[in-house]
Enzyme design. Structure first.
Site, PDB file in Angstrom:
ATOM      1  N   PHE A 131       0.856  -1.183   0.000  1.00  6.91           N
ATOM      2  CA  PHE A 131       0.000   0.000   0.000  1.00  6.91           C
ATOM      3  C   PHE A 131       0.895   1.236   0.000  1.00  6.91           C
ATOM      4  O   PHE A 131       1.817   1.339   0.809  1.00  6.91           O
ATOM      5  CB  PHE A 131      -0.927  -0.002   1.217  1.00  6.91           C
ATOM      6  CG  PHE A 131      -1.991   1.038   1.124  1.00  6.91           C
ATOM      7  CD1 PHE A 131      -3.014   0.911   0.205  1.00  6.91           C
ATOM      8  CD2 PHE A 131      -1.951   2.168   1.923  1.00  6.91           C
ATOM      9  CE1 PHE A 131      -3.998   1.897   0.085  1.00  6.91           C
ATOM     10  CE2 PHE A 131      -2.931   3.149   1.815  1.00  6.91           C
ATOM     11  CZ  PHE A 131      -3.951   3.007   0.897  1.00  6.91           C
ATOM     12  N   ASP A 203       2.397  -4.771   8.618  1.00  6.97           N
ATOM     13  CA  ASP A 203       1.198  -3.935   8.553  1.00  6.97           C
ATOM     14  C   ASP A 203       0.004  -4.890   8.432  1.00  6.97           C
ATOM     15  O   ASP A 203      -0.112  -5.627   7.453  1.00  6.97           O
ATOM     16  CB  ASP A 203       1.283  -2.994   7.346  1.00  6.97           C
ATOM     17  CG  ASP A 203       0.069  -2.086   7.216  1.00  6.97           C
ATOM     18  OD1 ASP A 203      -1.000  -2.395   7.800  1.00  6.97           O
ATOM     19  OD2 ASP A 203       0.175  -1.066   6.507  1.00  6.97           O
ATOM     20  N   TYR A 228     -10.528   0.437  11.201  1.00  7.04           N
ATOM     21  CA  TYR A 228     -11.779   0.810  10.521  1.00  7.04           C
ATOM     22  C   TYR A 228     -12.155  -0.128   9.383  1.00  7.04           C
ATOM     23  O   TYR A 228     -13.140   0.104   8.699  1.00  7.04           O
ATOM     24  CB  TYR A 228     -11.762   2.271  10.049  1.00  7.04           C
ATOM     25  CG  TYR A 228     -10.650   2.692   9.114  1.00  7.04           C
ATOM     26  CD1 TYR A 228     -10.653   2.347   7.772  1.00  7.04           C
ATOM     27  CD2 TYR A 228      -9.621   3.481   9.577  1.00  7.04           C
ATOM     28  CE1 TYR A 228      -9.652   2.764   6.927  1.00  7.04           C
ATOM     29  CE2 TYR A 228      -8.601   3.919   8.734  1.00  7.04           C
ATOM     30  CZ  TYR A 228      -8.626   3.560   7.413  1.00  7.04           C
ATOM     31  OH  TYR A 228      -7.636   3.976   6.576  1.00  7.04           O
ATOM     32  N   LYS A 229     -11.364  -1.178   9.173  1.00  5.71           N
ATOM     33  CA  LYS A 229     -11.699  -2.157   8.137  1.00  5.71           C
ATOM     34  C   LYS A 229     -12.411  -3.341   8.803  1.00  5.71           C
ATOM     35  O   LYS A 229     -13.568  -3.224   9.198  1.00  5.71           O
ATOM     36  CB  LYS A 229     -10.428  -2.576   7.405  1.00  5.71           C
ATOM     37  CG  LYS A 229      -9.740  -1.412   6.672  1.00  5.71           C
ATOM     38  CD  LYS A 229      -8.447  -1.867   6.016  1.00  5.71           C
ATOM     39  CE  LYS A 229      -7.665  -0.716   5.405  1.00  5.71           C
ATOM     40  NZ  LYS A 229      -8.325  -0.137   4.227  1.00  5.71           N
ATOM     41  N   ARG A 377     -12.488  -5.200  -6.422  1.00  7.65           N
ATOM     42  CA  ARG A 377     -12.134  -5.813  -5.144  1.00  7.65           C
ATOM     43  C   ARG A 377     -13.410  -6.116  -4.373  1.00  7.65           C
ATOM     44  O   ARG A 377     -14.282  -5.260  -4.247  1.00  7.65           O
ATOM     45  CB  ARG A 377     -11.284  -4.800  -4.373  1.00  7.65           C
ATOM     46  CG  ARG A 377     -10.198  -5.374  -3.531  1.00  7.65           C
ATOM     47  CD  ARG A 377      -9.263  -4.297  -3.016  1.00  7.65           C
ATOM     48  NE  ARG A 377      -9.914  -3.178  -2.357  1.00  7.65           N
ATOM     49  CZ  ARG A 377      -9.346  -2.444  -1.393  1.00  7.65           C
ATOM     50  NH1 ARG A 377      -8.132  -2.721  -0.967  1.00  7.65           N
ATOM     51  NH2 ARG A 377      -9.977  -1.427  -0.865  1.00  7.65           N
TER      52      ARG A 377
END
Lengths: 416, 416
Positions: A131, A203, A228-229, A377
């Site tokens: 990312f 990560d 938050y995922k 996705r």
């Protein structure tokens, strides 16, 4: 081929199905983007009311003590620890993933540079497909330190192994790739890096809450991640950082704010880091957003990461199978590894008009997202998705593709 | 001597009195700690409900665009700009004050080191009495850069002037001192620093929303500040950073996260800073806490900073006058300068048993706070305080002191 009735039957036998009731989801939506922003726990509204009306409105400044706001980062860290194979006192929920990665990377480089055997090592090894913010943070730190650090970007898992050598100070990887869904072997890669004298930072943005993680068992050095995922903490909710007990006294970083001080209220003009995990804190945290993280974490106490993983693999297997069967003939390419051991909880398919197809899906209530180039996705969150949802999502995709019901010339003017 | 009836009369003629209705305050409390955590705007509860139930719960991932979450940091920055003498496009609300100070200081040092005339300057000048986190952040950055930077702590305003010389890279000051309430001459100090070739960073934690600030008119270089004190953004709400247009292309810092990228969604592996104020952003922001900042800022549109300052000075004059008259004979020492030009919007009195007296005040509903050593701090926020509140607070203080109604041996086990 599996039918919708078969899926309904699977749902009736699903031991996790009851957890969907913990979430508030809009009608007419199949939400396949919990890997980007998790759905809303029902409890979050009452919790926000309590924090805002009572703790802030009535308690006012007293709530730093009486509502234990000062302890929230460590309290939530302890709750999160068990989901990622960490021990109590090793995790804090604070700041953003980017900023926590900055702290972890700075600390890792400092540890390496203070040992005669590793001081000359200058490479930070990561993947080009990581990312981007992770790469940017490493570039920023390397450049500013002006000590010759280089960010070495590798293009494949094979190349990664070879790139880890006696010039490697730190290996910095995202456990599950945000685009492809590729899952790294945390134990194997950590052992390989350690064998070569490198430290490893993980990560966990796309793995915390998505699959079992065993940080301490793998001997990892540092980790950061997102709440938050898959953890359903709310939009942009504060991130986390893990520092194992064995590294805590060596954990130093330049973001030495007062929340990381051994005695924040003694108001001394010299920084002295807290002896414990609090040294990973910096400044005052956004309490309302932070408090909501607890609503997401508490749902996990009703199940186990093993049970979540089992359903996640069943949902994703079903999705792959149905797409490949029902959308055969359309130019869809599975980007995510098929092997369970090599993937997380989202599935990516490339399509030449991926952006336009995803827009059409969203317009019909099937919400996934799009990542350049060409990738659709689909995230599968076992806490609030069921098997019939998967069937219905593929039905919609099939209809869109069969009818070419998407605008192939659609501009990418916004990103969802 | 002024009577309570006189105070009630002042309230009846107060042109700002209507603004108290914008806030929710508990019964039986006189809140003199808005300089630490501002009171709750009534609008915050409905706004939180909207963000959580609608934007998160229903909008889900789509709200990054449809609810303009991506634009919130800059939108709020523009609203805040007018309160601090900044222009639109110069402020973002993001991260914590400590982290924003780190960015500003890193950028200022980089600007200085890239000019042949200033490259050899190694001093960061600040006050020993500055809020500790500011000093810690400077120490952290100086130490990690390993380029010989020194944090020079000065002990008085007089010494400050002399300490700014041709070895000074950056002057870093808090506009209003958190403990004494001393207000620096922003225009004069900035001009003095510039005359000697130094850049100046102002921390507006105790001045934004408390008194008129004129960053651009003063020619300041960078500023940071807090939204949860006088701006009433909520507990730990995200902080702000100001970068004037003239410095934006030179504003670089090592916290180079994806939100500061020129094209965050192009997912490129090389960092390229945004051409505008967004380059001061780093990672994803806590949206619920961030959104509530707007409720506080919107109240300021109903008045002006000049009117707020006028009432603030009247309230604080009244408080000093009443305390010195009614508590005469008690060992109270005014720590805050008496001169309007030299103070902000809080008043500090030292007392040998300051901690115990403050605990007694809080127990009776007069909420101020305590700062080592011996200092009782009373914040005056004209948006929700009236003259009778001041009279009643002094009445309570007088009674406590006259009756010695405080435990002189009280342990400082918690800090309020």
């Amino acid at each position: 081929m599996i039918s919708r009735d078969d899926c309904v039957q699977l749902d009736q036998n699903d031991g996790l199905a009851f957890l969907k009731n913990e979430f508030s989801l809009p009608d007419g939506v199949i939400y396949l983007d919990g890997n980007s922003l998790g759905a809303r726990p029902k409890a979050s509204l009452a919790r926000a009311h309590q924090v805002i009306a009572q703790e802030w409105g009535v308690g006012l400044i007293r709530s730093w003590n009486s509502a234990a706001w000062f302890e929230l980062s460590t309290k939530l860290g302890d709750k999160l620890a068990s989901l990622i194979g960490a021990a109590p006192g090793e995790v804090v929920v604070t700041d953003s993933t980017s900023i926590n990665l900055f702290k972890a990377l700075a600390a890792a480089l400092q540890i390496q540079s203070s040992h005669p055997e590793t001081a000359r090592r200058k490479n930070i090894v990561t993947e080009r497909s990581n990312f981007p913010t992770d790469i940017y943070i490493a570039q920023g730190l390397a450049q500013w330190l002006e000590r010759g650090y280089q960010v070495r970007l590798v293009d494949s898992a094979q190349e990664l192994e070879a790139a880890i050598d006696h010039d490697t100070a730190v290996v910095m990887l995202t456990h599950v790739n945000y685009r492809s869904g590729y899952l790294h072997d945390m134990a194997g890669t950590t052992a390989h890096a350690h064998k070569h004298g490198a430290l490893v930072i993980w990560d966990l943005a796309h793995s915390a809450g998505a699959l079992p993680v065993a940080l301490n068992d793998c001997g990892a050095d540092f980790a950061v991640g997102c709440t938050y995922k898959y953890l359903n903490g709310g939009p942009g909710s504060p991130a986390f950082i893990w520092v194992p007990h064995r590294h805590q006294t060596k954990f130093t970083h330049p973001l030495s704010g007062w929340w990381g001080h051994a005695a924040p209220f003694s108001m001394q003009p010299e920084f002295e880091p807290s002896p414990d995990i609090r040294r990973a804190l910096c400044g005052t945290q956004p309490i309302v957003s932070l408090a909501l993280v607890e609503c997401g974490l508490d749902i996990f106490t009703q199940t186990s990461m093993a049970a979540i993983r089992e359903k996640s693999l069943a949902l994703t297997d079903l999705f792959i199978d149905l797409v490949e069967t029902r959308c055969a003939g359309h130019p869809l390419e599975l980007v995510t590894p098929r092997d369970h051991a090599l993937r997380g909880s989202h599935i990516s398919f490339a399509h030449p008009h991926g952006y336009a197809v995803m827009r059409a899906l969203i317009a019909r209530g099937v919400i996934g997202d799009y990542r350049e180039p060409h990738i659709m996705r689909f995230g599968f969150t076992p806490l609030y998705l069921n098997y019939a949802d998967v069937w219905d999502a593929v039905e919609t995709l099939t209809n869109i593709l069969d009818d070419r019901a998407y605008d192939q010339n659609q501009q990418r003017d916004t990103v969802t």
